[in-house]
Structures are given as structure tokens and as C-alpha cells.
Design a protein around this motif. Structure first.
Motif, PDB file in Angstrom:
ATOM      1  N   PHE A   1       0.858  -1.191   0.000  1.00 38.82           N
ATOM      2  CA  PHE A   1       0.000   0.000   0.000  1.00 38.82           C
ATOM      3  C   PHE A   1       0.891   1.237   0.000  1.00 38.82           C
ATOM      4  CE2 PHE A   1      -2.357  -3.396   2.010  1.00 38.82           C
ATOM      5  CZ  PHE A   1      -3.620  -3.310   1.445  1.00 38.82           C
ATOM      6  N   PRO A   2       1.491   1.575  -1.113  1.00 38.86           N
ATOM      7  CA  PRO A   2       2.432   2.700  -1.157  1.00 38.86           C
ATOM      8  C   PRO A   2       1.727   4.053  -1.100  1.00 38.86           C
ATOM      9  CG  PRO A   2       2.130   1.798  -3.354  1.00 38.86           C
ATOM     10  CD  PRO A   2       1.367   0.902  -2.430  1.00 38.86           C
ATOM     11  N   GLY A   3       2.442   5.047  -0.551  1.00 42.50           N
ATOM     12  CA  GLY A   3       1.957   6.424  -0.563  1.00 42.50           C
ATOM     13  C   GLY A   3       0.601   6.611   0.083  1.00 42.50           C
ATOM     14  N   PRO A   4      -0.334   7.269  -0.635  1.00 44.05           N
ATOM     15  CA  PRO A   4      -1.669   7.550  -0.087  1.00 44.05           C
ATOM     16  C   PRO A   4      -2.450   6.284   0.277  1.00 44.05           C
ATOM     17  CG  PRO A   4      -1.244   8.896  -2.030  1.00 44.05           C
ATOM     18  CD  PRO A   4      -0.133   7.903  -1.955  1.00 44.05           C
ATOM     19  N   ALA A   5      -2.143   5.174  -0.376  1.00 42.74           N
ATOM     20  CA  ALA A   5      -2.856   3.928  -0.079  1.00 42.74           C
ATOM     21  C   ALA A   5      -2.589   3.472   1.353  1.00 42.74           C
ATOM     22  CB  ALA A   5      -2.452   2.838  -1.068  1.00 42.74           C
ATOM     23  N   PHE A   6      -1.384   3.753   1.857  1.00 40.25           N
ATOM     24  CA  PHE A   6      -1.065   3.371   3.233  1.00 40.25           C
ATOM     25  C   PHE A   6      -1.906   4.196   4.210  1.00 40.25           C
ATOM     26  CE2 PHE A   6       1.256   3.378   7.217  1.00 40.25           C
ATOM     27  CZ  PHE A   6       1.646   2.044   7.342  1.00 40.25           C
ATOM     28  N   ASP A   7      -2.085   5.486   3.890  1.00 38.89           N
ATOM     29  CA  ASP A   7      -2.903   6.344   4.749  1.00 38.89           C
ATOM     30  C   ASP A   7      -4.359   5.904   4.756  1.00 38.89           C
ATOM     31  OD1 ASP A   7      -0.625   7.794   5.186  1.00 38.89           O
ATOM     32  OD2 ASP A   7      -1.112   9.371   3.738  1.00 38.89           O
ATOM     33  N   ALA A   8      -4.789   5.296   3.648  1.00 42.59           N
ATOM     34  CA  ALA A   8      -6.185   4.870   3.544  1.00 42.59           C
ATOM     35  C   ALA A   8      -6.414   3.480   4.122  1.00 42.59           C
ATOM     36  CB  ALA A   8      -6.627   4.903   2.082  1.00 42.59           C
ATOM     37  N   TRP A   9      -5.566   2.508   3.743  1.00 48.19           N
ATOM     38  CA  TRP A   9      -5.797   1.115   4.126  1.00 48.19           C
ATOM     39  C   TRP A   9      -4.598   0.429   4.796  1.00 48.19           C
ATOM     40  CZ3 TRP A   9     -10.456  -0.875   4.354  1.00 48.19           C
ATOM     41  CH2 TRP A   9     -11.468  -0.306   3.579  1.00 48.19           C
ATOM     42  N   GLY A  10      -3.395   0.885   4.493  1.00 45.53           N
ATOM     43  CA  GLY A  10      -2.218   0.192   5.003  1.00 45.53           C
ATOM     44  C   GLY A  10      -2.169   0.117   6.517  1.00 45.53           C
ATOM     45  N   TRP A  11      -2.485   1.219   7.189  1.00 46.96           N
ATOM     46  CA  TRP A  11      -2.440   1.222   8.656  1.00 46.96           C
ATOM     47  C   TRP A  11      -3.467   0.262   9.245  1.00 46.96           C
ATOM     48  CZ3 TRP A  11      -6.648   2.574  11.647  1.00 46.96           C
ATOM     49  CH2 TRP A  11      -7.696   3.256  11.000  1.00 46.96           C
ATOM     50  N   ARG A  12      -4.584   0.071   8.553  1.00 46.52           N
ATOM     51  CA  ARG A  12      -5.598  -0.884   9.031  1.00 46.52           C
ATOM     52  C   ARG A  12      -5.075  -2.313   8.958  1.00 46.52           C
ATOM     53  NH1 ARG A  12     -10.526   1.482   9.762  1.00 46.52           N
ATOM     54  NH2 ARG A  12     -10.940   3.467   8.692  1.00 46.52           N
ATOM     55  N   VAL A  13      -4.412  -2.629   7.861  1.00 44.44           N
ATOM     56  CA  VAL A  13      -3.846  -3.972   7.699  1.00 44.44           C
ATOM     57  C   VAL A  13      -2.803  -4.240   8.783  1.00 44.44           C
ATOM     58  CG1 VAL A  13      -2.524  -5.480   6.163  1.00 44.44           C
ATOM     59  CG2 VAL A  13      -4.303  -3.982   5.226  1.00 44.44           C
ATOM     60  N   MET A  14      -2.029  -3.216   9.150  1.00 48.25           N
ATOM     61  CA  MET A  14      -1.047  -3.366  10.223  1.00 48.25           C
ATOM     62  C   MET A  14      -1.722  -3.855  11.500  1.00 48.25           C
ATOM     63  SD  MET A  14       2.204  -2.418   9.431  1.00 48.25           S
ATOM     64  CE  MET A  14       2.908  -1.769  10.948  1.00 48.25           C
ATOM     65  N   PHE A  15      -2.833  -3.253  11.856  1.00 49.50           N
ATOM     66  CA  PHE A  15      -3.545  -3.675  13.061  1.00 49.50           C
ATOM     67  C   PHE A  15      -4.170  -5.063  12.903  1.00 49.50           C
ATOM     68  CE2 PHE A  15      -3.736   0.983  14.029  1.00 49.50           C
ATOM     69  CZ  PHE A  15      -3.118   0.918  15.269  1.00 49.50           C
ATOM     70  N   PHE A  16      -4.671  -5.387  11.718  1.00 47.12           N
ATOM     71  CA  PHE A  16      -5.281  -6.701  11.494  1.00 47.12           C
ATOM     72  C   PHE A  16      -4.286  -7.840  11.725  1.00 47.12           C
ATOM     73  CE2 PHE A  16      -8.441  -4.642   8.324  1.00 47.12           C
ATOM     74  CZ  PHE A  16      -9.287  -4.297   9.375  1.00 47.12           C
ATOM     75  N   THR A  17      -3.008  -7.575  11.441  1.00 47.97           N
ATOM     76  CA  THR A  17      -2.009  -8.634  11.601  1.00 47.97           C
ATOM     77  C   THR A  17      -1.817  -9.030  13.067  1.00 47.97           C
ATOM     78  OG1 THR A  17      -0.208  -7.001  11.695  1.00 47.97           O
ATOM     79  CG2 THR A  17      -0.740  -7.950   9.531  1.00 47.97           C
ATOM     80  N   GLY A  18      -2.293  -8.197  13.997  1.00 50.24           N
ATOM     81  CA  GLY A  18      -2.180  -8.537  15.414  1.00 50.24           C
ATOM     82  C   GLY A  18      -2.916  -9.812  15.763  1.00 50.24           C
TER      83      GLY A  18
END
Length: 460
Positions: free
Chosen positions: A184-201
Motif C-alpha cells: 500500500f504505497p503512498g496515499p494507499a497506506f494512509d487509507a488502508w495500510g495502517w488498518r492492515v497493520m492492526f489486522f495482523t495482530g
């Protein structure tokens, strides 16, 4: 193989390896859940805590990290009693599952733009729940591993669980951050990337629970539990004072606060420092964080083992003296580097990480040895979690004390000097505990600290 302690079952090599591995992995995955916020702090800050001041937004984000740390002592008290009464293994299963679930839910939350002030309120509430369970994880992981292995390996396992768990958790967080940033590069990380980070928990907790299926209970706890009337009696707060002196208890808390603050002001603050001060891009920043995280395990193992050979206090004092001068100087020097100085930044980052993380490698076994079996999980969890909770809040204080981003390095250096001084004061007044884990239970109501026992016969 060490000489058997009367009344304590002799663990098999497989049991010892599994206990050490499971304790380190369980602690690592739960720290990974906490670390996620540190890696996405600059991204989710404006999403949940919007403000016209960048440092105020950053401070609010770190404050949401801090509130989870504040809940850890309560979690240590609740689940520490559970671990002392029902066993370390059962406590580990309950708490690890709880952390993963709370972390995953954070990834599904709406932002401030969608639901207004409800967003930060719910986010902070979930951080509180997460902190409660993480406090319980400490109660089990920091006791089961050291209680299972012979005396000569306890310092090493202390470093494996405390420092190795932290290092492994940071490595996993760094690798996940790299992978998600690439997906999720660039703006995609701000939209969805951070959510995926939490899901991996949640995935991390499921992997931990799979490992716990082959985990056996601590033989020290099993032996103590045979005396059900005494060993299964839940610990009370006043029992901690009956097992040691007030001076020792205060000194131990100061030691852990100093160690925890060193960790959070270096490894914990490093992702933000590299992004805000050194302006390092996401990719190089992630790679650098992987290497600095990998460096934690060998230094933690070495420091833990040295504490078994030379004693807990000498190791604490030596590290404290070195860090009192080294850490502020390293932060100050690192502040003058830019995004093109990746090689030099790596050297500074490695030195900073290695020195700071060495401070707490022997702390788990020190706390284990300070208290008897019936109180050990509760006492270790309360003091460790309480000290690291206060230490973790220092990242927020650094941001609040900095009027601008450019002021952060100077304030950080001052805070580091202060917390290392506190660590040294604690180290001066704690007793030497090496070899005390297998001592007999002290008489109820005794206010004497454990005397330094003779070196056990099984020490290599």
C-alpha cells in the motif's frame, strides 16, 4: 543437567526449550501488537487526533500509546493473581488471545473525519483493553521460562524473554511495516495500510496460541501448587511488602522505570525520530529498523548471561554508567544527519538500541528472584508493568516539551540522561539476588529482603 532441587520436578530438555521459546514468542507477539502504533504514529495521528500543531498531534498519538501502558499494572495485578493461582500456561493462553483480538478491532475503526470525537474515544478505549491483556502476558511469560530452566541458564533465558521478546517483536513489526508499505504505497497506506497493520495482530496471537499447545506448566509452580492452601492463595498487595523491604521495593521500581524509559526513548521513539528529524523515507526507514531490532537479541542474551556469571547488580551498574554518557551523546549526534546518511544512521541506531536494551535484559530474572513462587507472577508483573508504564509515558512528555520538531533531539537527550540516572540510583540500592529462585518461602510477615545465597552447585 543441573542438580535436582528437592520437591521440584526435573524438566526434560524439550520442556526447557519449549518454555523458553514460548515465553519469548508470546511476549514478542504481544509487544508487536503494541509496536504497531509506534510504526504508524505519524499516519494515524491526523486521522484520529487532528490538530493544527504537528507536535501536539504526535503527543496525542503517543498519549494513546501511553494509556495502554498505564493499564498494564492493573492487568499485571489481575492476571498475575490468576497465574499464581491457576498456573503460568493458562494465563498465557488467555492474555495472548485477548491482546490479538483487541489489536485487530483497532484496524476496523472509523476515523475522526467519519464519526468525529467518537473515533479517538473508541480508539483509546481499545488501547486500554489491549494494555490490560498485555499486562497479563508479562505475568506468565516473564516467569514460566526462568522457572523451567536450571540455575545456570536463568540469566540467559531472562535476556531471551525480556530483550529477545522485545527484539523479535520489533523485527516482526518492522517486516510487517515494510511489507504493508510496499503493498500500500503512498496515499494507499494512509487509507488502508495502517488498518492492515492492526489486522495482523490477530494473526500473531493465533500463531502464539498454536505454539502454546505443546507448552508444559512451570515445574517450580507445579511443586509449589502441591501445597494448595499456601501456593494457590492469591497474592495481595501487602504481601509484596512482607516479602521484601520497602527500600528494596522502591529501588526495584526505580530500576524498572529507568530501564523501561531507556527502551521507549530509544527503540520506541526511533521510528518517529527517523521520520520527523532525519526525514528518512518509509523504505529505508523500515530496513534500518529491522537491523536495529535484530541487534536486540544478541545483546540481551549476552547481558543476561553476564548477570548469571557476575551478578545482577554489577551488570546493572556497569550498563548504567555507560548509558549515562553514551545515550544523550548518540541522540545529539544522530540529530545532525539527513536522509542521505543511511549508513551513519544505521551505526547510530545500532549503538543506541544495543546500549538501551541491555539495561533491562536481566530485570525479569532479578524480579523473579526477589519474590517467592506464590507471589512471583503478581509481583513481577506489577513492578515490570508499572515501571514500563511510567517509562513509556516519557515519549509523550518529550513531544509535549518540544515546541517544534527541531527541539525534539535536545529534549530527548535531557530525558535520557535523567532516566539513566534513575536507573543507576535503583541499581545502587537493590540487593543481589542471583541464585535465590529456589530458596524456601520466607516466613509470612517477614520484612527482610532475601539474602544473597551462595553460588549454586550447578552453575557452569
Amino acid at each position: 543437567m543441573s542438580a535436582a532441587v528437592p520437591g521440584i520436578p526435573v524438566p526434560s530438555p524439550k520442556q526447557m526449550i519449549t518454555a523458553g521459546t514460548a515465553s519469548a514468542v508470546g511476549f514478542a507477539f504481544d509487544l508487536f501488537d503494541l509496536f504497531i502504533l509506534l510504526y504508524v504514529a505519524s499516519t494515524i495521528g491526523p486521522l484520529f487526533f487532528p490538530s493544527s500543531s504537528p507536535t501536539l498531534t504526535l503527543a496525542a498519538t503517543f498519549a494513546s500509546f501511553g494509556v495502554s501502558l498505564v493499564m498494564r499494572p492493573l492487568g499485571g495485578a489481575v492476571f498475575g493473581r490468576y497465574a499464581d493461582k491457576h498456573g503460568r500456561r493458562r494465563c498465557m493462553v488467555v492474555t495472548v488471545g485477548g491482546v490479538g483480538l483487541a489489536t485487530a478491532v483497532m484496524g476496523a475503526l472509523p476515523t475522526f473525519e467519519t464519526v468525529g470525537v467518537v473515533a479517538p474515544i473508541v480508539f483509546v478505549a481499545l488501547r486500554l483493553v489491549q494494555g490490560l491483556f498485555v499486562g497479563g502476558v508479562v505475568a506468565s511469560t516473564h516467569t514460566l521460562g526462568t522457572e523451567t530452566v536450571p540455575q545456570r541458564w536463568r540469566g540467559l533465558v531472562s535476556g531471551l524473554v525480556g530483550g529477545g521478546g522485545a527484539g523479535l517483536g520489533a523485527v516482526i513489526a518492522s517486516l510487517v511495516f515494510l511489507g504493508v508499505s510496499a503493498a500500500f504505497p503512498g496515499p494507499a497506506f494512509d487509507a488502508w495500510g495502517w488498518r492492515v497493520m492492526f489486522f495482523t495482530g490477530l494473526l500473531a496471537s493465533l500463531l502464539s496460541l498454536a505454539l502454546f499447545r505443546v507448552l508444559e506448566e512451570s515445574p517450580v509452580w507445579v511443586a509449589a501448587a502441591k501445597d494448595a492452601a499456601e501456593a494457590r492463595e492469591p497474592a495481595r498487595a501487602r504481601d509484596l511488602l512482607s516479602a521484601t523491604t520497602t527500600r528494596t521495593l522502591i529501588a526495584s521500581i526505580a530500576l524498572v522505570i529507568g530501564a523501561g524509559a531507556q527502551y521507549y526513548l530509544t527503540s520506541g521513539y526511533l521510528p518517529t525520530f527517523l521520520a520527523q528529524i532525519n526525514e528518512l523515507a518509509t523504505g529505508p526507514r523500515g530496513v534500518l529498523l529491522v537491523w536495529t531490532s535484530l541487534a536486540i537479541l544478541p545483546i540481551a542474551l549476552l547481558t543476561g548471561h553476564l548477570s548469571e556469571r557476575y551478578g545482577r547488580r554489577p551488570v546493572f551498574l556497569t550498563i548504567g554508567v555507560v548509558n549515562l554518557f553514551a545515550l544523550p551523546l548518540l541522540v545529539t549526534g544522530m540529530a545532525g544527519l539527513g536522509p542521505d546518511d543511511t549508513g551513519t544512521l544505521l551505526v547510530y541506531g545500532l549503538l543506541l538500541t544495543v546500549l538501551a536494551n541491555a539495561s533491562y535484559a536481566a530485570v525479569p530474572i532479578f524480579l523473579n528472584e526477589l519474590f517467592p513462587t506464590r507471589l512471583r507472577a503478581t509481583a513481577t508483573a506489577l513492578i515490570w508493568n508499572g515501571g514500563f508504564a511510567i517509562g513509556g509515558l516519557t515519549t509523550t512528555f518529550v513531544s509535549l516539551a518540544s515546541p517544534t520538531v527541531a527541539d525534539i533531539p535536545g529534549r530527548l537527550a535531557i530525558f535520557l540522561g535523567a532516566v539513566v540516572a534513575l536507573f543507576l540510583i535503583g541499581a545502587l540500592f537493590v540487593p543481589e539476588t542471583r541464585g535465590a529462585l529456589d530458596r524456601e518461602e520466607p516466613a509470612h510477615g517477614s520484612d527482610r529482603a532475601p539474602a544473597t545465597p551462595p553460588a549454586p552447585a550447578d552453575r557452569a
